[in-house]
Design a protein around this motif. Structure first.
Motif, PDB file in Angstrom:
ATOM      1  N   THR A  42      13.993  19.593  -6.902  1.00  0.00           N
ATOM      2  CA  THR A  42      13.266  20.654  -7.594  1.00  0.00           C
ATOM      3  C   THR A  42      13.724  20.869  -9.024  1.00  0.00           C
ATOM      4  N   HIS A  43      15.020  20.764  -9.286  1.00  0.00           N
ATOM      5  CA  HIS A  43      15.559  21.201 -10.569  1.00  0.00           C
ATOM      6  C   HIS A  43      15.489  20.140 -11.668  1.00  0.00           C
ATOM      7  N   ASP A  44      14.893  18.990 -11.392  1.00  0.00           N
ATOM      8  CA  ASP A  44      14.709  17.985 -12.443  1.00  0.00           C
ATOM      9  C   ASP A  44      13.619  18.399 -13.440  1.00  0.00           C
ATOM     10  N   VAL A  45      12.795  19.343 -13.037  1.00  0.00           N
ATOM     11  CA  VAL A  45      11.730  19.862 -13.911  1.00  0.00           C
ATOM     12  C   VAL A  45      11.918  21.370 -14.035  1.00  0.00           C
ATOM     13  N   LYS A  46      11.867  21.873 -15.259  1.00  0.00           N
ATOM     14  CA  LYS A  46      12.141  23.292 -15.484  1.00  0.00           C
ATOM     15  C   LYS A  46      10.882  24.157 -15.428  1.00  0.00           C
ATOM     16  N   GLY A  47       9.754  23.624 -15.891  1.00  0.00           N
ATOM     17  CA  GLY A  47       8.532  24.421 -15.954  1.00  0.00           C
ATOM     18  C   GLY A  47       7.314  23.623 -15.527  1.00  0.00           C
ATOM     19  N   LEU A  48       6.377  23.430 -16.434  1.00  0.00           N
ATOM     20  CA  LEU A  48       5.130  22.717 -16.149  1.00  0.00           C
ATOM     21  C   LEU A  48       5.048  21.489 -17.051  1.00  0.00           C
ATOM     22  N   ILE A  49       4.714  20.341 -16.472  1.00  0.00           N
ATOM     23  CA  ILE A  49       4.529  19.109 -17.233  1.00  0.00           C
ATOM     24  C   ILE A  49       3.147  18.563 -16.913  1.00  0.00           C
ATOM     25  N   TYR A  50       2.301  18.495 -17.933  1.00  0.00           N
ATOM     26  CA  TYR A  50       0.905  18.085 -17.760  1.00  0.00           C
ATOM     27  C   TYR A  50       0.618  16.805 -18.540  1.00  0.00           C
ATOM     28  N   PRO A  51      -0.356  16.006 -18.070  1.00  0.00           N
ATOM     29  CA  PRO A  51      -0.832  14.864 -18.863  1.00  0.00           C
ATOM     30  C   PRO A  51      -1.803  15.330 -19.948  1.00  0.00           C
ATOM     31  N   VAL A  52      -2.041  14.473 -20.926  1.00  0.00           N
ATOM     32  CA  VAL A  52      -3.069  14.746 -21.926  1.00  0.00           C
ATOM     33  C   VAL A  52      -4.430  14.466 -21.290  1.00  0.00           C
ATOM     34  N   PRO A  53      -5.378  15.404 -21.361  1.00  0.00           N
ATOM     35  CA  PRO A  53      -6.698  15.148 -20.769  1.00  0.00           C
ATOM     36  C   PRO A  53      -7.359  13.916 -21.379  1.00  0.00           C
ATOM     37  N   ASP A  54      -7.968  13.122 -20.533  1.00  0.00           N
ATOM     38  CA  ASP A  54      -8.716  11.943 -20.970  1.00  0.00           C
ATOM     39  C   ASP A  54     -10.203  12.291 -20.961  1.00  0.00           C
ATOM     40  N   PRO A  55     -10.872  12.235 -22.103  1.00  0.00           N
ATOM     41  CA  PRO A  55     -12.297  12.626 -22.132  1.00  0.00           C
ATOM     42  C   PRO A  55     -13.188  11.747 -21.269  1.00  0.00           C
ATOM     43  N   LYS A  56     -12.700  10.574 -20.857  1.00  0.00           N
ATOM     44  CA  LYS A  56     -13.503   9.699 -19.996  1.00  0.00           C
ATOM     45  C   LYS A  56     -13.543  10.213 -18.560  1.00  0.00           C
ATOM     46  N   TYR A  57     -12.597  11.089 -18.208  1.00  0.00           N
ATOM     47  CA  TYR A  57     -12.500  11.554 -16.834  1.00  0.00           C
ATOM     48  C   TYR A  57     -12.788  13.053 -16.767  1.00  0.00           C
ATOM     49  N   PRO A  58     -13.452  13.500 -15.717  1.00  0.00           N
ATOM     50  CA  PRO A  58     -13.844  14.917 -15.652  1.00  0.00           C
ATOM     51  C   PRO A  58     -12.735  15.860 -15.207  1.00  0.00           C
ATOM     52  N   PHE A  59     -11.634  15.313 -14.641  1.00  0.00           N
ATOM     53  CA  PHE A  59     -10.567  16.187 -14.158  1.00  0.00           C
ATOM     54  C   PHE A  59      -9.252  15.819 -14.820  1.00  0.00           C
ATOM     55  N   LEU A  60      -8.270  16.689 -14.682  1.00  0.00           N
ATOM     56  CA  LEU A  60      -7.071  16.630 -15.514  1.00  0.00           C
ATOM     57  C   LEU A  60      -6.087  15.544 -15.119  1.00  0.00           C
TER      58      LEU A  60
END
Length: 406
Positions: A240-258
């Motif tokens: 659990t503690h390897d990540v402190k908060g939220l890590i998101y990918p950059v949205p790809d406009p070719k795909y409808p979801f994140l």
């Protein structure tokens, strides 16, 4: 002067917020909320990531952008005032290559346009000052992105509705809401019973069933809800503690979801997810079985097939994470390689009530329509929960007053 009667359909966080706002603005009114389940907040409200979105993704001038920023303020204040947990853990949106970095810079400009506070671009090793185990060429840091329990918020709002004199009718699924010639509104339950009170105004916040209730009530048939499930996995505690908060990918406009990302939960657990794939039922949270009516509706909807043919690559990408837990984990560990050997457990699915147009395009912005004295929320996906208290203000103070162009 006679008392004004308001009906709100739907006991998720949006319906509850609307009922609360009506009681705040019109303390002498009779407000009745109808919920089909035996408790409130049993659907999307209790099956989501719990993120309070800061407003990084939404086009300037859109309802999403406006109501998300206002919603953050209202949710934060509501949690403070009611002693509910609110963890401003922060978020990074991470680019893994130069193509994603170019898209990330556009996202940064959207964040600035939306006046998201304290956002900053990070490059290379700077990312590790926020997320020590995260890799990437660049990241957009939003330090004020937070996490909450929307279920707890919703249940506190339900208590407040009762405290303010409102009524919550549980186990009361609504079949239709009809404008009558005398200006009154009739509520018919799915049992066929007509509710004895005639209402002056009604607001439908029916989530996954919003299109059906709108159609039954005489509103336009589209956009239609097509359900997509999102699977989450919870990391075992030692990872659990390897990540402190939220890590998101950059949205790809070719795909409808994140795409798959890391999300800290308000209980301290860390999750990865969600993927996005067509659901076999609108309320299929355990992934078992199917609902023939739900499947039949989207199979015979031309918009679905137009969407499907345009998004075959996205479907192939998402199917890999649906059928293989290893592929699911691999999508996440692109950003945190130290977790390549992590073990996880499945969490409850979320179901996205995705509104889809007849041409197969996904409805991006919130859609709120007024039909006489009935107001329908036809589309309120993410950041719908973040925006819920602001959506309520907007409906009660603008839409129902005829001040909004809907």
């Amino acid at each position: 002067m006679s008392t004004v009667n308001y009906a709100v359909i739907g006991g998720g966080i949006n319906g509850l917020s609307v009922a609360r706002q009506l009681l705040i603005d019109y303390p002498g009114a009779n407000v009745t909320l109808f919920e089909k389940e035996s408790e409130v907040a049993q659907h999307q409200t209790s099956h989501n990531s719990g993120v309070v979105h800061a407003g990084l993704y939404y086009a300037k001038g859109s309802l999403k952008a406006r109501l998300c920023r206002r919603g953050v303020e209202l949710v934060r204040n509501y949690c403070t005032d009611n002693n509910l947990p609110y963890d401003q853990c922060g978020k990074v949106v991470v680019a893994l290559n130069e193509v994603e970095e170019a898209r990330l810079k556009k996202l940064y400009q959207i964040a600035l346009d939306n006046e998201v506070p304290n956002v900053k671009m990070l490059y290379g090793e700077e990312i590790k000052t926020v997320e020590p185990n995260c890799i990437g060429v660049a990241a957009l840091h939003s330090p004020e992105t937070a996490i909450v329990s929307y279920e707890k918020i919703a249940k506190r709002i339900a208590e407040e509705i009762i405290e303010r004199g409102g009524k919550i009718e549980l186990n009361s699924p609504v079949q239709s809401i009809k404008n009558n010639s005398d200006g009154k509104i009739t509520i018919t339950l799915q049992s066929g019973k007509v509710y004895p009170t005639q209402f002056d105004y009604a607001v439908s916040c029916a989530g996954l069933q919003s299109d059906r209730l709108a159609k039954n009530s005489g509103d336009v048939e589209t956009p239609k809800i097509v359900p997509f499930f999102g699977q989450y996995f919870v990391l075992d505690d030692q990872f659990t503690h390897d990540v402190k908060g939220l890590i998101y990918p950059v949205p790809d406009p070719k795909y409808p979801f994140l795409g798959v990302h890391f999300t800290k939960r308000i209980d301290g657990k860390m999750t990865i997810g969600p993927n996005a794939f067509l659901s076999k039922a609108r309320e299929n949270y355990d992934g078992k079985g199917f609902n023939f009516k739900d499947i039949k509706e989207f199979i015979f909807y031309p918009g679905f097939w137009r969407f499907a043919f345009r998004n075959i690559p996205a479907a192939m990408r998402e199917s890999k994470t649906v059928f293989s837990q290893k592929n699911f984990i691999n999508e996440a560990t692109k950003y945190v390689p130290s977790l390549s050997n992590m073990t996880v457990k499945p969490a409850t699915r979320g179901i996205r009530a995705q509104a889809m147009n007849p041409d197969g395009t996904l409805v991006d912005d919130f859609v709120i329509r007024r039909d006489g004295n009935i107001t329908h929320i036809r589309n309120a996906p993410s950041p719908g929960a973040t925006s819920s208290l602001a959506i309520a203000e907007y409906i009660v103070r603008e839409v129902m007053q005829g001040k909004a162009d809907v």
